[in-house]
Scaffold this motif. Structure first.
Motif, PDB file in Angstrom:
ATOM      1  N   PHE A 123       5.873  -6.544 -30.449  1.00 17.24           N
ATOM      2  CA  PHE A 123       6.036  -7.896 -30.997  1.00 17.24           C
ATOM      3  C   PHE A 123       4.687  -8.489 -31.398  1.00 17.24           C
ATOM      4  O   PHE A 123       4.530  -9.064 -32.493  1.00 17.24           O
ATOM      5  N   ARG A 126       3.110  -6.913 -34.627  1.00 10.64           N
ATOM      6  CA  ARG A 126       3.821  -6.976 -35.911  1.00 10.64           C
ATOM      7  C   ARG A 126       3.085  -7.922 -36.855  1.00 10.64           C
ATOM      8  O   ARG A 126       2.693  -9.029 -36.467  1.00 10.64           O
ATOM      9  N   LEU A 131       7.261 -10.716 -39.801  1.00  5.14           N
ATOM     10  CA  LEU A 131       7.988 -11.715 -39.008  1.00  5.14           C
ATOM     11  C   LEU A 131       8.641 -12.766 -39.903  1.00  5.14           C
ATOM     12  O   LEU A 131       9.787 -13.170 -39.677  1.00  5.14           O
ATOM     13  N   TYR A 138      13.350 -13.120 -35.776  1.00  5.09           N
ATOM     14  CA  TYR A 138      12.200 -13.816 -35.210  1.00  5.09           C
ATOM     15  C   TYR A 138      12.265 -15.290 -35.610  1.00  5.09           C
ATOM     16  O   TYR A 138      11.987 -15.645 -36.755  1.00  5.09           O
ATOM     17  N   LYS A 139      12.639 -16.115 -34.638  1.00  8.18           N
ATOM     18  CA  LYS A 139      12.743 -17.551 -34.901  1.00  8.18           C
ATOM     19  C   LYS A 139      11.346 -18.162 -34.894  1.00  8.18           C
ATOM     20  O   LYS A 139      10.615 -18.065 -33.909  1.00  8.18           O
ATOM     21  N   ALA A 140      10.958 -18.791 -36.010  1.00 13.72           N
ATOM     22  CA  ALA A 140       9.612 -19.336 -36.158  1.00 13.72           C
ATOM     23  C   ALA A 140       9.617 -20.855 -36.034  1.00 13.72           C
ATOM     24  O   ALA A 140      10.484 -21.534 -36.583  1.00 13.72           O
ATOM     25  N   TYR A 149       6.791 -17.790 -32.351  1.00 14.25           N
ATOM     26  CA  TYR A 149       7.914 -16.923 -32.732  1.00 14.25           C
ATOM     27  C   TYR A 149       8.670 -16.512 -31.462  1.00 14.25           C
ATOM     28  O   TYR A 149       8.055 -16.129 -30.471  1.00 14.25           O
ATOM     29  N   TYR A 151      11.545 -13.917 -29.825  1.00 11.36           N
ATOM     30  CA  TYR A 151      12.130 -12.604 -30.078  1.00 11.36           C
ATOM     31  C   TYR A 151      12.974 -12.190 -28.874  1.00 11.36           C
ATOM     32  O   TYR A 151      12.535 -12.282 -27.732  1.00 11.36           O
ATOM     33  N   ARG A 162       5.876 -15.413 -28.856  1.00 15.81           N
ATOM     34  CA  ARG A 162       4.585 -15.048 -29.461  1.00 15.81           C
ATOM     35  C   ARG A 162       3.932 -16.325 -29.992  1.00 15.81           C
ATOM     36  O   ARG A 162       4.572 -17.133 -30.666  1.00 15.81           O
TER      37      ARG A 162
END
Length: 205
Positions: A123, A126, A131, A138-140, A149, A151, A162
């Motif tokens: 993760f 990446r 992303l 991957y929710k930003a 982010y 995951y 992240r």
């Protein structure tokens, strides 16, 4: 005639003595379970204890095995085995069968931790470009100067958070919803990668 009379008297005497002895034995008070009965009870308790599952409460254990010889809050002592508890949950014993379950649980937990660190590395390394191309995975969320982010690695593992910080630093944590910043245990830190084939210096925890 005299011999016959003596024989009859002797027989009568033996009968009286036998009656008195038998009556005395029957009148003796009971002293509780016999050694054989106690041994059988202990064996049954031990067999039942071997089938206990880790995490069972003290109340559940006592209901299944009966009252222990000693209860020391975090330890129940039976005739020839001991059960250990933490937070009212069974966590171990000197019985090999239960210790095998403990060892198996530890091995599974260690494997999961190793797997989680690998997922955190994946993760964290990446590229940002990847992303942002996959918002469903991957929710930003932007938080001040940081980019967050989320995951879900699946397989029963916790969510990973992240954080891409100013200065091109990326950190990955176990997501903790109880904390305002969401940051639980730190798993990974390294340079932020924006494109594929970017250089990255990283550390794992």
């Amino acid at each position: 005639m005299m011999k016959s009379t003596n024989l009859i008297v002797n027989l009568a005497f033996v009968a009286v003595i036998g009656t008195i002895t038998l009556g005395t034995i029957e009148a003796l008070p009971s002293t509780g379970p016999t050694v054989a009965q106690a041994s059988w009870k202990t064996m049954r308790q031990k067999q039942k204890a071997k089938k206990l599952e880790l995490g069972a409460s003290k109340k559940q254990v006592i209901k299944k095995l009966g009252k222990p010889e000693r209860d020391d809050n975090q330890m129940l002592t039976y005739h020839d085995f001991v059960l250990y508890f933490e937070n009212d949950k069974l966590v171990g014993s000197n019985l090999p069968e239960i210790q095998k379950k403990v060892n198996k649980k530890i091995a599974v937990e260690n494997a999961r931790k190793k797997q989680l660190k690998g997922q955190a590395q994946y993760f964290g390394r990446r590229p940002v470009y990847d992303l942002q191309k996959m918002p469903s995975a991957y929710k930003a969320v932007r938080s001040g100067d940081e980019m967050w982010y989320l995951y879900n690695p699946g397989e029963g593992q916790p969510l990973l958070l992240r954080v891409d910080e100013p200065g091109d630093m990326t950190t990955v944590y176990v997501y903790n919803k109880k904390k305002e910043n969401g940051r639980g245990r730190l798993l990974y830190t390294g340079r932020t990668i924006y494109q594929k084939n970017g250089n990255n210096n990283q550390n794992y925890y």
